[in-house]
Design a protein around this motif. Structure first.
Motif, PDB file in Angstrom:
ATOM      1  N   LEU A  55       0.831  -1.199   0.000  1.00  0.00           N
ATOM      2  CA  LEU A  55       0.000   0.000   0.000  1.00  0.00           C
ATOM      3  C   LEU A  55       0.866   1.250   0.000  1.00  0.00           C
ATOM      4  CD1 LEU A  55      -2.787  -0.842   2.588  1.00  0.00           C
ATOM      5  CD2 LEU A  55      -2.990  -0.701   0.132  1.00  0.00           C
ATOM      6  N   VAL A  56       1.893   1.238   0.842  1.00  0.00           N
ATOM      7  CA  VAL A  56       2.755   2.415   0.935  1.00  0.00           C
ATOM      8  C   VAL A  56       3.473   2.637  -0.394  1.00  0.00           C
ATOM      9  CG1 VAL A  56       4.863   3.256   2.000  1.00  0.00           C
ATOM     10  CG2 VAL A  56       3.059   2.321   3.414  1.00  0.00           C
ATOM     11  N   TRP A  57       3.979   1.569  -0.925  1.00  0.00           N
ATOM     12  CA  TRP A  57       4.686   1.668  -2.194  1.00  0.00           C
ATOM     13  C   TRP A  57       3.758   2.223  -3.282  1.00  0.00           C
ATOM     14  CZ3 TRP A  57       7.731  -3.137  -4.277  1.00  0.00           C
ATOM     15  CH2 TRP A  57       8.542  -2.728  -5.333  1.00  0.00           C
ATOM     16  N   GLY A  58       2.530   1.691  -3.300  1.00  0.00           N
ATOM     17  CA  GLY A  58       1.564   2.135  -4.302  1.00  0.00           C
ATOM     18  C   GLY A  58       1.222   3.603  -4.176  1.00  0.00           C
ATOM     19  N   THR A  59       0.982   4.056  -2.947  1.00  0.00           N
ATOM     20  CA  THR A  59       0.598   5.463  -2.816  1.00  0.00           C
ATOM     21  C   THR A  59       1.784   6.375  -3.080  1.00  0.00           C
ATOM     22  OG1 THR A  59       0.822   5.164  -0.440  1.00  0.00           O
ATOM     23  CG2 THR A  59      -1.404   5.242  -1.334  1.00  0.00           C
ATOM     24  N   LYS A  60       2.972   5.915  -2.749  1.00  0.00           N
ATOM     25  CA  LYS A  60       4.130   6.750  -3.061  1.00  0.00           C
ATOM     26  C   LYS A  60       4.308   6.895  -4.565  1.00  0.00           C
ATOM     27  CE  LYS A  60       7.562   6.892   0.585  1.00  0.00           C
ATOM     28  NZ  LYS A  60       7.909   8.308   0.425  1.00  0.00           N
ATOM     29  N   SER A  61       3.808   5.904  -5.306  1.00  0.00           N
ATOM     30  CA  SER A  61       3.978   5.987  -6.759  1.00  0.00           C
ATOM     31  C   SER A  61       2.916   6.850  -7.407  1.00  0.00           C
ATOM     32  CB  SER A  61       3.910   4.587  -7.373  1.00  0.00           C
ATOM     33  OG  SER A  61       4.702   3.708  -6.663  1.00  0.00           O
ATOM     34  N   LYS A  82      -9.472  -1.590  -3.491  1.00  0.00           N
ATOM     35  CA  LYS A  82     -10.340  -0.744  -2.667  1.00  0.00           C
ATOM     36  C   LYS A  82      -9.529  -0.155  -1.520  1.00  0.00           C
ATOM     37  CE  LYS A  82     -14.830  -0.889  -0.473  1.00  0.00           C
ATOM     38  NZ  LYS A  82     -16.019  -1.704  -0.221  1.00  0.00           N
ATOM     39  N   THR A  83      -8.706  -0.988  -0.910  1.00  0.00           N
ATOM     40  CA  THR A  83      -7.898  -0.522   0.217  1.00  0.00           C
ATOM     41  C   THR A  83      -6.947   0.580  -0.198  1.00  0.00           C
ATOM     42  OG1 THR A  83      -7.895  -2.840   0.888  1.00  0.00           O
ATOM     43  CG2 THR A  83      -6.543  -1.351   2.152  1.00  0.00           C
ATOM     44  N   ILE A  84      -6.263   0.374  -1.311  1.00  0.00           N
ATOM     45  CA  ILE A  84      -5.276   1.375  -1.678  1.00  0.00           C
ATOM     46  C   ILE A  84      -5.943   2.694  -2.047  1.00  0.00           C
ATOM     47  CG2 ILE A  84      -4.972   0.860  -4.138  1.00  0.00           C
ATOM     48  CD1 ILE A  84      -1.991   1.147  -3.690  1.00  0.00           C
ATOM     49  N   LEU A  85      -7.130   2.626  -2.637  1.00  0.00           N
ATOM     50  CA  LEU A  85      -7.815   3.875  -2.980  1.00  0.00           C
ATOM     51  C   LEU A  85      -8.283   4.605  -1.728  1.00  0.00           C
ATOM     52  CD1 LEU A  85      -9.720   2.830  -6.181  1.00  0.00           C
ATOM     53  CD2 LEU A  85      -7.922   4.535  -5.983  1.00  0.00           C
ATOM     54  N   ASP A  86      -8.756   3.845  -0.755  1.00  0.00           N
ATOM     55  CA  ASP A  86      -9.167   4.489   0.496  1.00  0.00           C
ATOM     56  C   ASP A  86      -7.957   5.093   1.206  1.00  0.00           C
ATOM     57  OD1 ASP A  86     -11.874   2.231   1.230  1.00  0.00           O
ATOM     58  OD2 ASP A  86     -11.962   4.395   0.911  1.00  0.00           O
ATOM     59  N   PHE A  87      -6.844   4.410   1.168  1.00  0.00           N
ATOM     60  CA  PHE A  87      -5.629   4.909   1.805  1.00  0.00           C
ATOM     61  C   PHE A  87      -5.160   6.177   1.101  1.00  0.00           C
ATOM     62  CE2 PHE A  87      -2.227   4.905   4.536  1.00  0.00           C
ATOM     63  CZ  PHE A  87      -0.986   4.696   3.957  1.00  0.00           C
ATOM     64  N   TYR A  88      -5.211   6.123  -0.219  1.00  0.00           N
ATOM     65  CA  TYR A  88      -4.845   7.289  -1.012  1.00  0.00           C
ATOM     66  C   TYR A  88      -5.744   8.470  -0.647  1.00  0.00           C
ATOM     67  CZ  TYR A  88      -4.592  10.292  -5.097  1.00  0.00           C
ATOM     68  OH  TYR A  88      -4.471  11.369  -5.921  1.00  0.00           O
ATOM     69  N   ALA A  89      -7.035   8.192  -0.504  1.00  0.00           N
ATOM     70  CA  ALA A  89      -7.975   9.256  -0.137  1.00  0.00           C
ATOM     71  C   ALA A  89      -7.573   9.860   1.203  1.00  0.00           C
ATOM     72  CB  ALA A  89      -9.390   8.696  -0.071  1.00  0.00           C
ATOM     73  N   PHE A  90      -7.193   8.999   2.133  1.00  0.00           N
ATOM     74  CA  PHE A  90      -6.788   9.497   3.442  1.00  0.00           C
ATOM     75  C   PHE A  90      -5.552  10.392   3.342  1.00  0.00           C
ATOM     76  CE2 PHE A  90      -5.967   9.845   7.804  1.00  0.00           C
ATOM     77  CZ  PHE A  90      -4.633   9.573   8.031  1.00  0.00           C
ATOM     78  N   LEU A  91      -4.543   9.906   2.635  1.00  0.00           N
ATOM     79  CA  LEU A  91      -3.291  10.666   2.553  1.00  0.00           C
ATOM     80  C   LEU A  91      -3.493  11.981   1.821  1.00  0.00           C
ATOM     81  CD1 LEU A  91      -0.803   7.822   1.693  1.00  0.00           C
ATOM     82  CD2 LEU A  91      -1.106   8.946   3.877  1.00  0.00           C
ATOM     83  N   LEU A  92      -4.145  11.895   0.675  1.00  0.00           N
ATOM     84  CA  LEU A  92      -4.374  13.108  -0.102  1.00  0.00           C
ATOM     85  C   LEU A  92      -5.209  14.095   0.695  1.00  0.00           C
ATOM     86  CD1 LEU A  92      -3.960  14.427  -2.859  1.00  0.00           C
ATOM     87  CD2 LEU A  92      -6.126  13.435  -3.571  1.00  0.00           C
ATOM     88  N   GLY A  93      -6.229  13.558   1.344  1.00  0.00           N
ATOM     89  CA  GLY A  93      -7.106  14.410   2.141  1.00  0.00           C
ATOM     90  C   GLY A  93      -6.374  15.099   3.273  1.00  0.00           C
ATOM     91  N   THR A  94      -5.537  14.344   3.976  1.00  0.00           N
ATOM     92  CA  THR A  94      -4.768  14.949   5.065  1.00  0.00           C
ATOM     93  C   THR A  94      -3.897  16.067   4.529  1.00  0.00           C
ATOM     94  OG1 THR A  94      -4.627  12.748   5.994  1.00  0.00           O
ATOM     95  CG2 THR A  94      -3.302  14.437   7.031  1.00  0.00           C
ATOM     96  N   ALA A  95      -3.231  15.790   3.411  1.00  0.00           N
ATOM     97  CA  ALA A  95      -2.370  16.802   2.826  1.00  0.00           C
ATOM     98  C   ALA A  95      -3.166  18.036   2.444  1.00  0.00           C
ATOM     99  CB  ALA A  95      -1.652  16.222   1.616  1.00  0.00           C
ATOM    100  N   GLN A  96      -4.350  17.836   1.898  1.00  0.00           N
ATOM    101  CA  GLN A  96      -5.162  18.975   1.485  1.00  0.00           C
ATOM    102  C   GLN A  96      -5.700  19.740   2.681  1.00  0.00           C
ATOM    103  OE1 GLN A  96      -7.979  17.190  -1.208  1.00  0.00           O
ATOM    104  NE2 GLN A  96      -6.674  17.632  -2.979  1.00  0.00           N
ATOM    105  N   LEU A  97      -6.033  19.006   3.729  1.00  0.00           N
ATOM    106  CA  LEU A  97      -6.571  19.666   4.913  1.00  0.00           C
ATOM    107  C   LEU A  97      -5.538  20.598   5.525  1.00  0.00           C
ATOM    108  CD1 LEU A  97      -8.918  19.906   6.892  1.00  0.00           C
ATOM    109  CD2 LEU A  97      -7.919  18.051   8.195  1.00  0.00           C
TER     110      LEU A  97
END
Lengths: 399, 82, 364
Positions: C129-135, C282-297
């Motif tokens: 998951l981490v690798w995927g979101t970093k990419s 599904k998991t990676i997309l939800d994780f991505y949503a979390f990370l992106l969202g935190t960054a945007q917040l």
């Protein structure tokens, strides 16, 4: 620099994580179980497992020993009994390949649901093995009989049950998942095949190293066990078992006979049989309609009827229809009288047709069932007569 | 200070060592801050998980929020079940 | 900060993965426990309820085409209230990711790796998951597309191999359990599939829009829904309502029955690959949503540095969710409300605020 460390890190992680060594089990550490037998006495479970000895099954030359070994333990719960097996067995018991489960009559009378629970809960076992009840003998002894044709006795049981299921009406094979489904189906109680030892007192010539042509002890299927919910309450006779199998539509092919006017027999080979059950209402009460369609061939003609005559064939068909109807009726009435449990699944049939009515009937179904009216309709056809038409005997007389 | 804590702590420091310098070099203070906060939080929960300490589940939050709705739904399902 | 762009087709593929998600593992048991042999009708009803919700989500996202929901919250509701709602969503994404991880881990440790500690499985999944979101989003979409043919093949294989064992009589009596039971079942089949799709609000802004985007999206939603209905139907046909409601993982039990000519048998582990695949996306997309969202917040410039700490958080949370598998039975009834809030109630509220504000703007 960063790339190299990253690369090394990745390589190490792959090595560590992907080789799957966490809970590895090497093949030669496993004791592959082919059959399980459960007996009970004094609140203790006696668990016997038939473990395959791979060397011997392989047929290699060397020590001529039995292809399987039976290990037995005694414990208050089955789970402990399984673990205790490691006291005597040198390998960890691996249950993924069981073929048969044999339960003793005491265990069955006590209730099979709790016994099956452990096997179904275990993720290793699969639900495709057959369940049998040991009749007049301990389940353990069933596992100890060597079978001539098939090296692993539990497999022999499995295949013979499988074959009998297809070609001999009084026997029906029940897998564990069918059993559980029947246990959970509304209003229905299961039926399981029984197995016992057949003693053979013929004295055949023994070969030098004590091997037999006609084994003194053989395994044989004997009757069908009737349950109330999950407790054994009695046994069906062979004819009742036949009727049961016809009604449950599990007969694919079997043999039967009819009597000719002159007292001799005609053998019929039933090649196709299909039974359907429907429900209708009569004065607010449900009535079950069983319609069976059977196709058969003439297998053996002992008497001297002229079967070239279409009228004779029609009479034979009518006699066959009557015969089957009697068989099914006797089966249903016997169960209604003696056991008073719905083993045929009539409850499910009523539920399918009249769900609301069934919801009212269900709580007292075991009381209603003996009074259930059942109507039969049999349609039999004799298709062909084999390679010859009239019997040789008749032809001889005609000369 | 058990082995688990030390290992996790060490890994966290290693991660920080990899990820922080580039951030600081670019002058991204905010990112670095959030990074550190999350890292510490992550390290703490990881230690808790590895030591298998019982903690209240994160699902307690929605549970508390929706309890009335849940009870209402159970009510309408149970009552009509007869 | 997110410079990646995904095509409409990739969007459709991701949507299909998302809707099917972890449903292959748990939905049939849930729906069939509620509706017994009418579970398949519940599935259909779920699609009828859920498809409009998915459409609503798309339309809602079009109000501010370039912004994710975290960004709108701030726009529409101001700094503090918007921030609060955003936190709510972020918590939702984070905990859902942990929950999904936990589900996959539980499945693997129950059926296949029975003695492995669940943490080990979580760890391996988190690394990916981490690798995927970093990419980045593009990489996620592209890998989804790559796996898709395999996914379809295995999915269809499941059907083809099991069809010989299907028996229509297991569906009887149709409607025997009544509409209430069917509706109860459809609660699960509409929320866990379509309402959890609200994550799409976080990455729709990065889709290269064209005339066909909306249509592709809706087709994806429809196909995903059909896949869900057919899985419930298949499970019912093959193992029947009684068994399906008692097994924890009903489709796995159904797959165990595959037996073609006594030769192709015991292949259920290969089908587990399918289940893990859709759950993973599904998991990676939800994780991505979390990370992106935190960054945007927090108005950060990139979400990528947050991946590893986020992964560590996940590791801890996935374990903390529950101490045993029985919890799921109980928590699902709460989850339906949480999903529905995030997918419908909150967006609807935001939409009304938007309407209200544009009215007042116009009147000025």
């Amino acid at each position: 620099m960063k790339r190299i460390t990253g690369g090394i890190l990745a390589a190490v992680m792959i090595l560590v994580l992907l080789t799957g060594c966490w809970s590895r089990r090497e093949l030669n550490e496993l004791g592959i179980v082919s059959g399980i037998a459960i007996d009970k006495s004094d609140d203790q479970y006696h668990l016997s497992v038939q473990v395959v000895i791979p060397d011997q099954v392989n047929g290699r030359m060397g020590k001529q020993d039995t292809p399987v070994a039976v290990y037995k333990t005694v414990a208050p719960t089955l789970f402990e009994a399984f673990r205790k097996l490691t006291e005597t067995s040198p390998r960890k018991i691996y249950t993924a390949h069981i073929r048969t489960l044999v339960l003793s009559e005491e265990v069955a009378r006590d209730g099979i649901a709790k016994v099956i629970d452990i096997l179904v809960r275990n993720p290793e076992t699969r639900p495709d093995y057959y369940v049998l009840i040991a009749r007049d003998v301990s389940a353990e002894n069933i596992l100890k009989v060597l079978t001539p044709l098939e090296k692993i006795p539990a497999e022999a049981l499995f295949y013979s049950l499988d074959t009998s299921n297809k070609v001999w009406a009084p026997v029906a094979a029940v897998t564990v998942d069918t059993l559980i489904d029947q246990l959970m189906t509304t209003g229905m109680s299961p039926v399981l095949p029984g197995i016992s030892l057949l003693e053979n007192d013929s004295r055949d010539t023994k070969s030098e190293d004590m091997r037999h042509i006609d084994h003194p002890v053989k395994l044989g299927y004997s009757g069908m066990a009737v349950f109330r919910n999950d407790k054994l309450i009695g046994w069906m006779t062979k004819d009742e078992g036949k009727g049961y199998n016809y009604i449950r539509n599990t007969v694919s092919s079997t043999a039967g006979h009819l009597k000719c006017p002159d007292g001799k027999y005609i053998s019929l080979e039933i090649i196709r049989s299909h039974t359907e059950m429907k429900s209708r209402l009569e004065a607010g009460k449900p009535v079950i309609e069983i319609s069976a369609k059977v196709e058969s061939n003439i297998g053996e003609l002992e008497c001297s009827l002229n079967i070239n005559d279409p009228m004779v064939l029609e009479q034979l068909q009518a006699a066959g229809e009557q015969d089957l109807e009697n068989l099914m009726r006797q089966s249903v009435e016997a169960v209604q009288r003696r056991y008073k449990v719905d083993v045929f699944g009539f409850g499910q049939v009523i539920y399918n047709a009249y769900p609301k009515l069934w919801k009212k009937l269900e709580p007292q179904w075991n009381d209603e069932f003996p009074h259930l009216k059942v109507v039969y309709k049999v349609d039999a056809h004799i298709r062909n007569t084999g390679m010859i038409t009239n019997s040789i005997e008749r032809r001889m007389k005609e000369k | 200070m058990t082995l688990t804590t030390i290992v996790v702590g060490f890994c966290s420091l290693a991660i920080a060592a990899f990820e922080l310098p580039p951030l600081i070099k670019k002058g991204w203070a905010r990112e670095a801050l959030i990074f550190i906060v999350m890292l510490v939080a992550g390290a703490i929960v990881s230690i808790v998980a590895l030591k298998e300490i019982q903690t209240p589940s994160p699902m307690r939050v929605p549970e508390l929020i929706y309890k009335p709705l849940y009870q209402w739904m159970q009510h309408i399902l149970q009552v009509k079940d007869d | 900060m997110e410079n990646g762009r995904i095509s409409s087709r990739q969007l459709a593929v991701l949507v299909i993965y998302f809707i099917i998600g972890d449903m292959l593992l748990i939905l049939p048991s849930l729906t069939i426990s509620a509706a017994k042999q009418d579970g398949w009708i519940s599935g259909g009803m779920g699609l009828l309820i859920g498809w409009p919700i998915a459409w609503f989500l798309y339309r809602f996202s079009r109000l501010f085409p370039k912004l994710t929901i975290i960004q709108y919250n701030r726009r529409l509701l101001g700094r503090w209230v918007g921030g609060l709602i955003s936190l709510f969503y972020l918590y939702y994404y984070l905990v859902t990711t942990a929950m999904l991880l936990r589900e996959a881990g539980d499945f693997l440790t129950t059926q296949i790796f029975t003695e492995t500690p669940i943490n080990a499985i979580h760890f391996m999944m988190i690394v990916t998951l981490v690798w995927g979101t970093k990419s980045g989003l593009e990489a996620i979409a592209r890998s989804g597309e790559t796996f898709f043919p395999l996914y379809i093949f295995l999915f269809l294989a499941l059907f083809v191999l099991l069809l010989p064992q299907a028996e229509l009589s297991r569906l009887q009596p149709v409607m025997g359990e009544g509409l209430r039971a069917i509706t109860h079942g459809s609660l699960y089949s509409s929320t866990f599939t379509f309402c959890e799709l609200n994550t799409v609000l976080m990455f729709l802004p990065y889709v290269v829009t064209s005339k066909t985007t909306e249509r592709d999206y809706l087709i994806g939603v429809f196909l995903g829904g059909m896949a869900i209905c057919s899985i419930i139907l298949l499970t019912l046909l093959v193992i029947g309502p009684n068994l399906a409601s008692s097994y924890l993982y009903a489709t796995y039990a159904a797959a165990q029955k595959i037996n073609v000519g006594n030769f192709l048998q015991r292949v259920e582990a290969i089908l587990a690959i399918n289940w893990i695949l859709s759950t993973f996306f599904k998991t990676i997309l939800d994780f991505y949503a979390f990370l992106l969202g935190t960054a945007q917040l927090f108005k950060l410039r990139d979400y990528r540095p947050l991946s590893i700490p986020g992964g560590m958080l996940l590791f801890g949370l996935a374990f903390a969710i529950t101490t045993n598998t029985v919890y799921f039975d109980y928590i699902v009834d709460y989850y339906i409300f949480w999903d529905f809030t995030c997918a419908f109630v909150l967006p609807l509220m935001l939409y009304m605020v938007y309407k209200f504000r544009s009215q007042t703007m116009l009147s000025k």
